[in-house]
Design a protein around this motif. Structure first.
Motif, PDB file in Angstrom:
ATOM      1  N   GLN A  41      -0.508  -0.762  17.846  1.00  9.77           N
ATOM      2  CA  GLN A  41      -0.300  -1.337  16.521  1.00  9.77           C
ATOM      3  C   GLN A  41      -1.473  -1.039  15.592  1.00  9.77           C
ATOM      4  O   GLN A  41      -2.621  -0.984  16.022  1.00  9.77           O
ATOM      5  CB  GLN A  41      -0.149  -2.860  16.612  1.00  9.77           C
ATOM      6  N   SER A  47      -3.890  -3.534   8.941  1.00 12.66           N
ATOM      7  CA  SER A  47      -2.990  -3.605   7.795  1.00 12.66           C
ATOM      8  C   SER A  47      -1.861  -4.596   8.038  1.00 12.66           C
ATOM      9  O   SER A  47      -1.521  -5.398   7.166  1.00 12.66           O
ATOM     10  CB  SER A  47      -2.412  -2.221   7.474  1.00 12.66           C
ATOM     11  N   GLN A  48      -1.305  -4.573   9.244  1.00  5.13           N
ATOM     12  CA  GLN A  48      -0.123  -5.384   9.518  1.00  5.13           C
ATOM     13  C   GLN A  48      -0.415  -6.877   9.618  1.00  5.13           C
ATOM     14  O   GLN A  48       0.355  -7.705   9.116  1.00  5.13           O
ATOM     15  CB  GLN A  48       0.547  -4.901  10.811  1.00  5.13           C
ATOM     16  N   LYS A  62      -6.212   5.054   3.792  1.00  2.00           N
ATOM     17  CA  LYS A  62      -4.960   4.541   3.236  1.00  2.00           C
ATOM     18  C   LYS A  62      -5.297   3.630   2.051  1.00  2.00           C
ATOM     19  O   LYS A  62      -6.403   3.088   1.971  1.00  2.00           O
ATOM     20  CB  LYS A  62      -4.186   3.760   4.299  1.00  2.00           C
ATOM     21  N   GLU A  96      -2.008  -7.931   5.762  1.00  5.69           N
ATOM     22  CA  GLU A  96      -0.611  -8.316   5.520  1.00  5.69           C
ATOM     23  C   GLU A  96       0.036  -7.432   4.449  1.00  5.69           C
ATOM     24  O   GLU A  96       0.632  -7.900   3.485  1.00  5.69           O
ATOM     25  CB  GLU A  96      -0.533  -9.785   5.083  1.00  5.69           C
ATOM     26  N   VAL A  97      -0.077  -6.116   4.657  1.00  4.44           N
ATOM     27  CA  VAL A  97       0.443  -5.187   3.665  1.00  4.44           C
ATOM     28  C   VAL A  97       0.841  -3.896   4.358  1.00  4.44           C
ATOM     29  O   VAL A  97       0.324  -3.559   5.427  1.00  4.44           O
ATOM     30  CB  VAL A  97      -0.626  -4.919   2.575  1.00  4.44           C
ATOM     31  N   GLU A  98       1.758  -3.165   3.758  1.00  2.59           N
ATOM     32  CA  GLU A  98       2.121  -1.827   4.218  1.00  2.59           C
ATOM     33  C   GLU A  98       1.411  -0.836   3.308  1.00  2.59           C
ATOM     34  O   GLU A  98       1.820  -0.610   2.169  1.00  2.59           O
ATOM     35  CB  GLU A  98       3.640  -1.623   4.132  1.00  2.59           C
TER      36      GLU A  98
END
Length: 334
Positions: free
Chosen positions: A178, A182-183, A51, A187-189
């Protein structure tokens, strides 16, 4: 891609022990074994499953890693502590070793965070306690994957542009799966991986193809051609271009495909790194066909697209023939 390793450190995260065991010294990068292992692991962060995205300027992680080059040992420990504070809350996340690596690629500074899970493996143990040597067979609980395998999870961040590539897994947190990396850490999508986008493109194309009575094998072949062409030429997966290539001369089908893609994958285009571009061109540069009579064919795209070399022929009885033309030599291999 050429990678120059500058500093690296190994931290032990055995969940049976509790807190991580932090190293007070960096790894010896003059060792061919260490350098080869880490270089291969870093390279494999770029894949069709990776990703991508950009770290926000205000992200707490970014504030920390900007200090890596001046205080590597201390900052790398803080990074692992920050990660482990999240990781330890998981119900099923396994023990692992974590490598923090500072490196350069194309004169750009990068950080790599590599988590390599432990695996069981058999090995020997020489027991001399009884006064006699006895060779025993034991199970080692903390074996790392080989250099040819990807890290189980990890990311690389360009410290100048804040762009990242990410491989992550889902783990249970309070009974819920989860993507914690990333989450909670980055701290990003992130944007979906190339592989995820290809699955969405294929599913949407098959759905629209069925509606417009386009043969499924034609749709799948066109999807592969479209992905190959757009990534090779532009270094990105652009759904508008893909639509035109999949549903040639069918404007209605193209419009419906674009609408379907907007619902499923809002990003108009998905850029890929040079390493992923190379992987994708190689993977999608050949058509793999399995015929109902058991024959399997692997056909290069440029041959598949040339009617003087390869052609599907519709027979009057509803069956289909495949013509392979102008072949100068046939080589049979065992």
């Amino acid at each position: 891609m050429d990678i120059y390793l500058k500093q690296a450190i190994l931290q032990v995260v055995d969940r049976d022990v509790g807190s991580p065991v932090f190293s007070q010294q960096t790894l010896d990068l003059t060792s061919d074994i260490t350098r080869d292992y880490l270089t291969n692991k870093v390279k494999k962060l770029s894949s069709a499953q990776s990703k991508t995205g950009i770290i926000k300027e205000e992200a707490s992680l970014l504030q920390l890693i900007t200090l890596l080059e001046t205080d590597f040992i201390n900052v790398s420990q803080q990074l692992v502590e920050k990660w482990y504070a999240i990781y330890q809350m998981s119900d099923d996340a396994p023990s692992a070793d974590v490598f923090v690596v500072l490196y350069e690629q194309d004169a750009q500074p990068y950080l790599a965070f590599l988590k390599v899970n432990y695996h069981q493996a058999y090995t020997h143990y020489v027991d001399a306690e009884s006064g006699q040597l006895v060779n025993q067979l034991i199970i080692h609980q903390s074996i790392l994957s080989s250099k040819t395998q990807k890290a189980d999870e990890g990311f690389s961040i360009n410290l100048a542009s804040r762009q990242f590539e990410l491989i992550e897994k889902q783990y249970l947190f309070s009974g819920e799966k989860q993507f914690y990396l990333s989450q909670q850490l980055l701290e990003v999508e992130p944007a979906p991986s190339l592989e995820e986008n290809v699955r969405v493109v294929k599913k949407a194309a098959e759905k629209i193809g069925k509606r417009f009575e386009v043969a499924k094998h034609d749709v799948v072949a066109n999807v592969k051609e479209a992905i190959y062409a757009t990534i090779e030429a532009d270094g990105e997966l652009d759904t508008a271009v893909v639509a035109e290539k999949i549903f040639k001369n069918n404007v209605s089908a193209q419009t419906e495909f674009k609408a379907e893609m907007t619902d499923k994958a809002p990003a108009v285009s998905v850029p890929v790194s040079p390493a992923v571009q190379e992987i994708a061109v190689k993977k999608y540069g050949k058509q793999k066909l399995k015929l109902s009579n058991g024959i399997e064919l692997i056909v290069p795209i440029e041959v598949y697209q040339n009617p003087d070399l390869f052609e599907f022929i519709n027979n009057p009885d509803g069956t289909m023939s495949v013509a392979i033309k102008n072949v100068e030599e046939v080589i049979s291999r065992l």
